[in-house]
Design a protein around this motif. Structure first.
Motif, PDB file in Angstrom:
ATOM      1  N   CYS A   9      33.381   2.933  21.287  1.00  0.00           N
ATOM      2  CA  CYS A   9      32.343   2.279  22.092  1.00  0.00           C
ATOM      3  C   CYS A   9      32.835   0.955  22.660  1.00  0.00           C
ATOM      4  O   CYS A   9      32.625   0.654  23.838  1.00  0.00           O
ATOM      5  N   VAL A  10      33.474   0.151  21.814  1.00  0.00           N
ATOM      6  CA  VAL A  10      33.936  -1.168  22.264  1.00  0.00           C
ATOM      7  C   VAL A  10      34.977  -1.021  23.375  1.00  0.00           C
ATOM      8  O   VAL A  10      34.899  -1.683  24.411  1.00  0.00           O
ATOM      9  N   ALA A  38      33.359   0.159  26.665  1.00  0.00           N
ATOM     10  CA  ALA A  38      32.651  -0.937  27.328  1.00  0.00           C
ATOM     11  C   ALA A  38      33.637  -1.901  27.982  1.00  0.00           C
ATOM     12  O   ALA A  38      33.489  -2.280  29.154  1.00  0.00           O
ATOM     13  N   GLU A  68      35.498  -0.124  31.060  1.00  0.00           N
ATOM     14  CA  GLU A  68      34.728   0.432  32.184  1.00  0.00           C
ATOM     15  C   GLU A  68      33.649  -0.509  32.700  1.00  0.00           C
ATOM     16  O   GLU A  68      32.963  -0.170  33.670  1.00  0.00           O
ATOM     17  N   TRP A  69      33.486  -1.674  32.074  1.00  0.00           N
ATOM     18  CA  TRP A  69      32.348  -2.556  32.374  1.00  0.00           C
ATOM     19  C   TRP A  69      32.134  -2.788  33.871  1.00  0.00           C
ATOM     20  O   TRP A  69      31.006  -2.769  34.360  1.00  0.00           O
ATOM     21  N   LEU A  96      30.371   2.419  34.789  1.00  0.00           N
ATOM     22  CA  LEU A  96      29.362   1.468  34.335  1.00  0.00           C
ATOM     23  C   LEU A  96      28.994   0.431  35.381  1.00  0.00           C
ATOM     24  O   LEU A  96      27.914  -0.167  35.316  1.00  0.00           O
ATOM     25  N   LYS A 102      24.400  -0.175  30.585  1.00  0.00           N
ATOM     26  CA  LYS A 102      25.834  -0.236  30.263  1.00  0.00           C
ATOM     27  C   LYS A 102      26.055  -0.074  28.763  1.00  0.00           C
ATOM     28  O   LYS A 102      26.948   0.656  28.323  1.00  0.00           O
ATOM     29  N   LEU A 103      25.234  -0.777  27.975  1.00  0.00           N
ATOM     30  CA  LEU A 103      25.398  -0.716  26.526  1.00  0.00           C
ATOM     31  C   LEU A 103      25.074   0.692  26.009  1.00  0.00           C
ATOM     32  O   LEU A 103      25.815   1.251  25.193  1.00  0.00           O
ATOM     33  N   SER A 122      27.906   3.001  27.001  1.00  0.00           N
ATOM     34  CA  SER A 122      29.105   2.773  26.197  1.00  0.00           C
ATOM     35  C   SER A 122      28.945   3.410  24.822  1.00  0.00           C
ATOM     36  O   SER A 122      29.884   4.015  24.292  1.00  0.00           O
ATOM     37  N   TRP A 123      27.771   3.247  24.241  1.00  0.00           N
ATOM     38  CA  TRP A 123      27.471   3.883  22.955  1.00  0.00           C
ATOM     39  C   TRP A 123      27.688   5.389  23.072  1.00  0.00           C
ATOM     40  O   TRP A 123      28.441   5.986  22.311  1.00  0.00           O
ATOM     41  N   THR A 135      41.036   4.529  30.022  1.00  0.00           N
ATOM     42  CA  THR A 135      39.906   5.065  29.260  1.00  0.00           C
ATOM     43  C   THR A 135      40.111   6.551  29.005  1.00  0.00           C
ATOM     44  O   THR A 135      39.754   7.060  27.935  1.00  0.00           O
TER      45      THR A 135
END
Ligand SMILES: [K+]
Ligand SMILES: [K+]
Lengths: 426, 426
Positions: free
Chosen positions: B224-225, B228, B231-232, B238, B246-247, B250-251, B274
């Protein structure tokens, strides 16, 4: 300690190559340091055409860096100190051990002598033979070309004085035989060469030598046959050549990935499948205590033996009538894991910071890690960050296995039951 | 034997899906067999949009194939035989063992009951909760959607009824929580679920459960980290979403690679970096005796533990106060080697026969091998040969580890010295 020495050498080499006397065009400090790193780690990835960008002096510096890097800085340190009459004490010897991946201190001076003799004889004979190709074409300059390419080949450096490496001589038998023999000899490991010299008979060879010889033969056949099969009709590589040239080129390209780095065919023109096969060969690499990189042929052999033994429900590994202990398997596992994590991390970080063709970037990182030097062109297009990354990966690819090999060789594990055969895994 | 049963199931499923009553558009036998293979191996790679191409009947067939494939055909065979009053003799039990990767025959009927109860309870509760999302949107059809997605999620099948998987609900908390909990529970392994149910306290859990729980938690956070971070700001994934979405995304995307196969983000839009990270997660996979694929979390954990132990110069592996014998490491080595060789061969053969983007092809092969089902679009573009290849890889990816796991579990090696902890590696 060893890493620091290599680092010092790289910096000195970089500064020398930065001097105006070393180069023609605009070679900045960054390009000079990259070239020096590539030479000392005997990788062969380049940013500029070595033959055109560097003067005779610069080329000589590169050849020396290759020689020092390939044969191990410490071999030379011992020689110099002995020549000066200074006794070579324990600390220096210990560093030498680290550099050559040896456990027994008593053999060291013998080994050093073997290394120097073998290297000089091979390079001398190689240069002599290569002169028959280069002198008719380039006159006096051909002598230098013969020496340079001989040194570069024996040390598995992959540096050539022509922008397309050795592609001009794709069908030349002398180039195809002499260059490959030089880098195969240099890449099989001094231990094996010395062992063959002493034992002379197959049965008297050590387990390590037998594994190396059989493994190398297998990988050569594997690489050449696949290259020929996959590229036979590809117009960017073999397609437009005569049948004879196709066979010569397949031979050369099948042998060069572990880890010579010369090419007679456009690496970027290969199919994706051939590229993947070449990458696996680059990861396997050559022999311990050699000028080659990679996880080493013996490591790969033990991986395969362990897997086969497992499926036969055997608890020990056997090869050539010798048993290999479980601790060897643990060594191999650790070494392979670390290598894979490093290569993957390298590919990952490069992919984060650069948006080129993925396969080309992955190929370049693998080539740097295995100190191979084959390139699909991505290295030339990298920015400062990318160059720094490749430099770091080349450095780790050369110094890492040496340090790790030392660690592995000195690891003491109680051996049980079986008459143990020794395999060098670094 | 087990492979044959899966094969029979695939063929029956393919024939059923080929019937005109099963589909709307032009689904040929080849497409039907591919879909059936994908469902029985709980992979989730598809050639057509499952929701649009198949009728309610066809979708029900797919759901049943997923359920049979995921929970193991043998669980159902035992149930049916018991229900018919036919005593379940040794041969069937042995097949069941192979299917569930279990050594002790006495636990089997208990285990089967646990599996069925856990699966039905989870799927029932999941469908109920999902109905709160689907019924308001789709009315009566929403009930079927809730059931289908719940079954698909718990069995880590990754089949969805919408062409962009679950992308419509990228920010929907219920979907993001229920679907992921279902596939995490299904993918962690029945052993762990049963162990948690019985032990209830951390200290009383088996080593296997502890490794699985800690390993899964670590891999979830890791995935997940990184997703995020990488791809943020990517507009294809995202970039254009709100921070909350986004969160959530990502999860979801960090959890789904091992080996759920749903997505709420366009997989083909991900950066190369990624993509590589996702591929490594797909190779690791979920837990033994689960609906997940891959080399399994415990295998990966033992690989890491062995490497760490080696560098600490320890001869044994320790985790949570238990020792792991050398034979576990050998198992892990063999399993990982076989898996890597299979994936590499798959990528190699696909690259030989197809000239698409290399990374996309490699991603698709990895996804098939790990029975993940994430796709960058290459599967839809493959010709007959490519489809057959992916089908074979899915089959091997599902049946191979089961058969191998059986082999590993029944392997008898004399254990020495340490109180042994047991880890399931298949
Ligand atoms: K090289
Ligand atoms: K899946």
């Amino acid at each position: 300690m060893l890493g620091l020495l290599y680092l010092v050498f790289i910096v000195i080499g970089g500064l020398l190559l930065w001097l105006p006397v070393s180069h023609h065009g605009d070679i900045g400090l960054s390009e000079a340091l990259f070239t020096s790193t590539s030479a000392v780690t005997v990788t062969g990835l380049v940013l500029a055409d070595t033959g055109a960008a560097f003067t005779g002096f610069g080329q000589a510096v590169i050849a020396l860096l290759i020689q020092f890097g390939g044969l191990g800085l410490m071999t030379f340190a011992v020689l110099v100190l002995s020549a000066l009459g200074i006794p070579v004490g324990m600390p220096q010897r210990l560093i030498l051990r680290e550099d050559l991946n040896q456990t027994s201190i008593s053999n060291l001076t013998v080994l050093v002598r073997v290394i120097i003799v073998v290297a000089l004889v091979c390079e001398g004979v190689g240069a002599l033979l290569l002169a028959f190709v280069f002198v008719p074409e380039y006159g006096l300059n051909g002598i230098w070309q013969a020496i340079f390419h001989s040194v570069s080949a024996f040390n598995n450096a992959g540096f050539a004085l022509h922008p397309d490496s050795l592609s001009q001589w794709v069908g030349n038998p002398l180039i195809n035989i002499v260059i490959t023999l030089l880098f195969i000899m240099g890449g099989i490991g001094f231990i094996v060469v010395g062992d063959i010299y002493q034992a002379r008979r197959w049965r008297q060879l050590t387990l390590h030598s037998k594994l190396m010889l059989v493994g190398t033969a297998f990988l050569i056949v594997w690489g050449c046959v696949w290259f020929a099969l996959l590229e036979w009709t590809n117009p960017a590589t073999l397609g437009n050549l005569s049948v004879g040239d196709k066979l010569w080129a397949s031979w050369f390209q099948g042998v060069t990935p572990r880890t010579a780095g010369f090419n007679t065919i456009d690496t970027a023109g290969m199919h994706d499948s051939t590229t993947v096969m070449t990458m696996t060969l680059m990861l396997v690499g050559g022999g311990s205590t050699s000028t080659a990189g990679g996880i080493k042929v013996t490591t790969f052999a033990v991986l395969l033996l362990a897997t086969v033994a497992f499926f036969r429900r055997q608890t020990t590994l056997h090869a050539f009538g010798r048993a290999l202990g479980v601790e060897e398997v643990l060594k191999v596992l650790a070494l392979t894991m670390i290598s894979m994590l490093l290569v993957l991390s390298g590919i990952f970080v490069t992919a984060i910071s650069h948006d080129g063709q993925f396969l080309d970037l992955a190929f370049e990182v693998t080539s740097a890690f295995g100190t191979v030097g084959l390139s699909r062109g991505a290295t030339g297009e990298l920015d400062g960050v990318g160059r720094a990354l490749i430099m770091v990966i080349m450095f780790i690819g050369r110094v890492g296995p040496l340090a790790l090999g030392f660690f592995l060789a000195t690891r003491t594990v109680p051996r049980v039951k079986y008459p143990p055969g020794q395999v060098y895994l670094g």
